[in-house]
Design a protein around this motif. Structure first.
Motif, PDB file in Angstrom:
ATOM      1  N   TYR A 104       0.838  -1.194   0.000  1.00  0.00           N
ATOM      2  CA  TYR A 104       0.000   0.000   0.000  1.00  0.00           C
ATOM      3  C   TYR A 104       0.876   1.248   0.000  1.00  0.00           C
ATOM      4  CZ  TYR A 104      -4.066  -2.853   1.296  1.00  0.00           C
ATOM      5  OH  TYR A 104      -5.093  -3.770   1.312  1.00  0.00           O
ATOM      6  N   GLN A 109       0.721   5.240   1.180  1.00  0.00           N
ATOM      7  CA  GLN A 109      -0.055   6.160   1.990  1.00  0.00           C
ATOM      8  C   GLN A 109       0.579   7.548   1.963  1.00  0.00           C
ATOM      9  OE1 GLN A 109      -0.593   5.223   6.206  1.00  0.00           O
ATOM     10  NE2 GLN A 109      -2.590   6.230   6.169  1.00  0.00           N
ATOM     11  N   GLY A 167      -1.836  12.266   5.379  1.00  0.00           N
ATOM     12  CA  GLY A 167      -3.224  12.638   5.599  1.00  0.00           C
ATOM     13  C   GLY A 167      -4.248  11.826   4.830  1.00  0.00           C
ATOM     14  N   GLN A 168      -3.801  10.828   4.095  1.00  0.00           N
ATOM     15  CA  GLN A 168      -4.705  10.001   3.296  1.00  0.00           C
ATOM     16  C   GLN A 168      -4.731   8.570   3.819  1.00  0.00           C
ATOM     17  OE1 GLN A 168      -6.436  11.451   0.715  1.00  0.00           O
ATOM     18  NE2 GLN A 168      -5.458  13.336   1.398  1.00  0.00           N
ATOM     19  N   GLY A 169      -5.736   7.822   3.404  1.00  0.00           N
ATOM     20  CA  GLY A 169      -5.777   6.410   3.728  1.00  0.00           C
ATOM     21  C   GLY A 169      -4.831   5.627   2.824  1.00  0.00           C
ATOM     22  N   PRO A 170      -4.432   4.441   3.232  1.00  0.00           N
ATOM     23  CA  PRO A 170      -3.553   3.613   2.388  1.00  0.00           C
ATOM     24  C   PRO A 170      -4.235   3.263   1.065  1.00  0.00           C
ATOM     25  CG  PRO A 170      -3.621   2.786   4.640  1.00  0.00           C
ATOM     26  CD  PRO A 170      -4.705   3.806   4.537  1.00  0.00           C
ATOM     27  N   PHE A 206      -4.162   0.789  -2.226  1.00  0.00           N
ATOM     28  CA  PHE A 206      -3.699  -0.543  -2.610  1.00  0.00           C
ATOM     29  C   PHE A 206      -2.878  -0.487  -3.894  1.00  0.00           C
ATOM     30  CE2 PHE A 206      -3.633  -5.017  -3.045  1.00  0.00           C
ATOM     31  CZ  PHE A 206      -4.005  -5.345  -4.333  1.00  0.00           C
ATOM     32  N   LEU A 260       4.479   7.041   2.559  1.00  0.00           N
ATOM     33  CA  LEU A 260       4.791   5.894   3.417  1.00  0.00           C
ATOM     34  C   LEU A 260       4.320   4.648   2.680  1.00  0.00           C
ATOM     35  CD1 LEU A 260       5.730   4.913   6.276  1.00  0.00           C
ATOM     36  CD2 LEU A 260       3.318   5.048   6.951  1.00  0.00           C
ATOM     37  N   LEU A 292       3.543   0.808   2.806  1.00  0.00           N
ATOM     38  CA  LEU A 292       3.189  -0.192   3.800  1.00  0.00           C
ATOM     39  C   LEU A 292       3.098  -1.563   3.175  1.00  0.00           C
ATOM     40  CD1 LEU A 292       0.373   1.889   5.488  1.00  0.00           C
ATOM     41  CD2 LEU A 292       2.510   1.237   6.596  1.00  0.00           C
ATOM     42  N   ALA A 345       5.677  -1.443   9.818  1.00  0.00           N
ATOM     43  CA  ALA A 345       5.727  -0.029  10.207  1.00  0.00           C
ATOM     44  C   ALA A 345       5.895   0.893   9.011  1.00  0.00           C
ATOM     45  CB  ALA A 345       6.850   0.194  11.204  1.00  0.00           C
ATOM     46  N   ARG A 362       9.379   5.011   4.732  1.00  0.00           N
ATOM     47  CA  ARG A 362       9.087   6.408   4.368  1.00  0.00           C
ATOM     48  C   ARG A 362      10.017   6.827   3.243  1.00  0.00           C
ATOM     49  NH1 ARG A 362       5.027   9.703   5.066  1.00  0.00           N
ATOM     50  NH2 ARG A 362       4.906   9.164   7.268  1.00  0.00           N
TER      51      ARG A 362
END
Lengths: 114, 115
Positions: free
Chosen positions: B35, B37, B40-43, B45, B88, B90, B108, B111
């Motif tokens: 993912y 991210q 300020g946003q959602g992950p 896909f 980021l 994930l 975790a 970045r």
């Protein structure tokens, strides 16, 4: 993919119960509802999952009405450490051949104040 | 029991460069999803790997590619980096044979900053 809608943000105080509702009108028969919690600069963490009715674990409860078009995450007696973003996801069983990937929405930013 | 481990934790690249991110899934898991991210946003896909094959892909260009190894670990490669790739990244693992729905265990994150 089943789309979810959640409030953008919520505020609460320590010791209160917080209920976050998620709408998922086009949920499929095989879909489960899963909630995740995310702190800044960390990966999301599984909270709870359910298919129908009510599910409870040591940290939260999940209420799912009979039509399954929405669900409510309930956090009892929140503390400052519950300040985080909460995501509602809808996805199929991992055994399904389709194995549709889980899609995150924008989540609900919960701010707990003293 | 180690959870999902990702490396590196932070990295800085310049536009046009290439980057490889690595992920080791949780013990007992055989499926890896990646993912992206943004702040300020959602992950979002990117793709999912199972049995060393890309099984599903999100709305990401071909500059994003991946690989899964026989030990279930995975790599995410991004070519021709753009400033907008700063995010980021994930990695999440899961077990395809589990009862119930797909429950993801996340690392975790890595970045990435593109200058």
């Amino acid at each position: 993919l089943a789309k979810t809608t959640q409030p953008i943000s919520m505020d609460s105080y320590e010791g209160q119960e917080v209920n976050i509702t998620c709408s998922h009108n086009n949920i499929a028969t095989n879909d489960y509802i899963t909630w995740y919690q995310q702190f800044p600069s960390q990966g999301p963490r599984f909270i709870i999952q359910g298919y129908k009715t009510k599910v409870t674990n040591e940290v939260a409860s999940l209420f799912i009405p009979a039509d399954r078009k929405s669900s409510t995450l309930s956090l009892p007696r929140v503390s400052l450490s519950d300040t985080a973003v909460y995501y509602c996801l809808v996805g199929a069983s991992s055994r399904d051949t389709g194995r549709r990937a889980l899609t995150f929405g924008s989540g609900t930013r919960l701010q707990v104040q003293p | 029991d180690a959870g999902v481990t990702q490396s590196p934790t932070h990295l800085i690249k310049t536009r046009g460069q290439q980057v490889t991110l690595r992920c080791s899934p949780k013990s007992g898991h055989d499926t890896v999803s990646w993912y992206q991210q943004a702040l300020g946003q959602g992950p979002q896909f990117i793709f999912q790997y199972y049995e060393e094959e890309e099984r599903q892909r999100g709305n990401f260009p071909d500059r994003f590619s991946g690989h899964q190894f026989p030990n279930y670990s995975s790599e995410l490669n991004v070519n021709a980096l753009l400033l907008g790739d700063s995010a980021l990244y994930l990695c999440a693992s899961s077990f395809a044979g589990a009862d119930g729905a797909n429950v993801l265990t996340f690392g975790a994150g890595s970045r990435l900053t593109v200058l």
